[in-house]
Design an enzyme around this catalytic site. Sequence first.
Site, short mmCIF file in Angstrom:
data_model
loop_
_atom_site.label_atom_id
_atom_site.label_comp_id
_atom_site.label_asym_id
_atom_site.label_seq_id
_atom_site.Cartn_x
_atom_site.Cartn_y
_atom_site.Cartn_z
N THR A 196 47.46 82.17 83.81
CA THR A 196 47.00 83.52 83.53
C THR A 196 47.26 84.37 84.76
OG1 THR A 196 45.34 82.81 81.97
CG2 THR A 196 44.81 84.78 83.23
N ILE A 225 39.17 83.13 71.65
CA ILE A 225 39.12 84.15 72.69
C ILE A 225 38.58 83.50 73.96
CG2 ILE A 225 37.94 86.28 73.41
CD1 ILE A 225 38.12 87.17 70.45
#
EC number: 3.4.19.5
Length: 326
Positions: A196, A225
Amino acid sequence: MGGWALAVHGGAGVDPNLPPHRQEQAKQLLTRCLNLGISALRSNASAIDVVELVVRELETDPLFNSGRGSALTEKGTVEMEASIMDGSKRRCGAVSGLTTVKNPISLARLVMDKSPHSYLAFNGAEEFARQQGVEVVENEYFITPENVGMLKLAKEANTILFDYRIPTAGYDSCGVGAESPLQMNGLPISVYAPETVGCVVVDKEGRCAAATSTGGLMNKKSGRIGDSPLIGAGTYACGVCGVSCTGEGEAIIRGTLAREVAAVMEYKGLSLQQAVDFVIKHRLDEGKAGLIAVSNTGDVAYGFNCNAMFRGCATEDGFMEVGIWD
Ligand code: ASP
């Protein structure tokens, strides 16, 4: 201290056998992003503009897990998420479940600037993207052959992967081998190298901002999520600091990691590095994640409790570094 500062990350937890040329590529990309941020800050850009600029660059390059190069869902598709926060105004925007938006961080910025909401997801977020006229591309644009290979391996091993990990016997990272697999909500995950991306900036006015963008976890369930779009978990900025996290999203959510850094600075009076160390030690399960942070006084700090984190930072006095390992 004082003056502007910025930090960037490309994920916490790294394959210990990551080939040297990939390490070099990662360092070059981090350096390029720092230089981009530095020249914007020298031209008096605001913290919020700089975090968006830098994360866009990371999303556009396929090397890390965001935008192009995003991790794939169990269906082989991409569902991206991102969030951004302007600490000086306590404004934020977040998006999840994006399948066509080329730069999710810019849509998160538009949610903040041009919608009455803080967070849009899936179809509604895609519709908003069309209304705002942001650049959209086919889902295939985001899918790299490397990630297709990773997904295949992850499925064969019935594991949820953080990028770059190949679950082989005896594989070891963060002190955990294949014999004692890490668990995430009861599911095995192998040693992790999530990638990320995130950026935190304090500009010379002392305004802090943070931005984080990701494809999430390789072989994640469609609809999952993580922490990255969650304000207070993966991303947070206020008048005191800006924070972006990376690692196992479920652990970061449980620890409300990003907000916690700000909270201990505000309520315990800790310095930025002390706050980062405290939160990593007391709010995060072992071996799970890392974060980067800046303070309104121009300090920059990072911390992680896994084997490594792709990161870099720069300050107005000319200091600049990039690193991967502990
Ligand atoms: N935190 C991200 C997630 O759980 C993964 C990462 O940092 O690479 O979605």
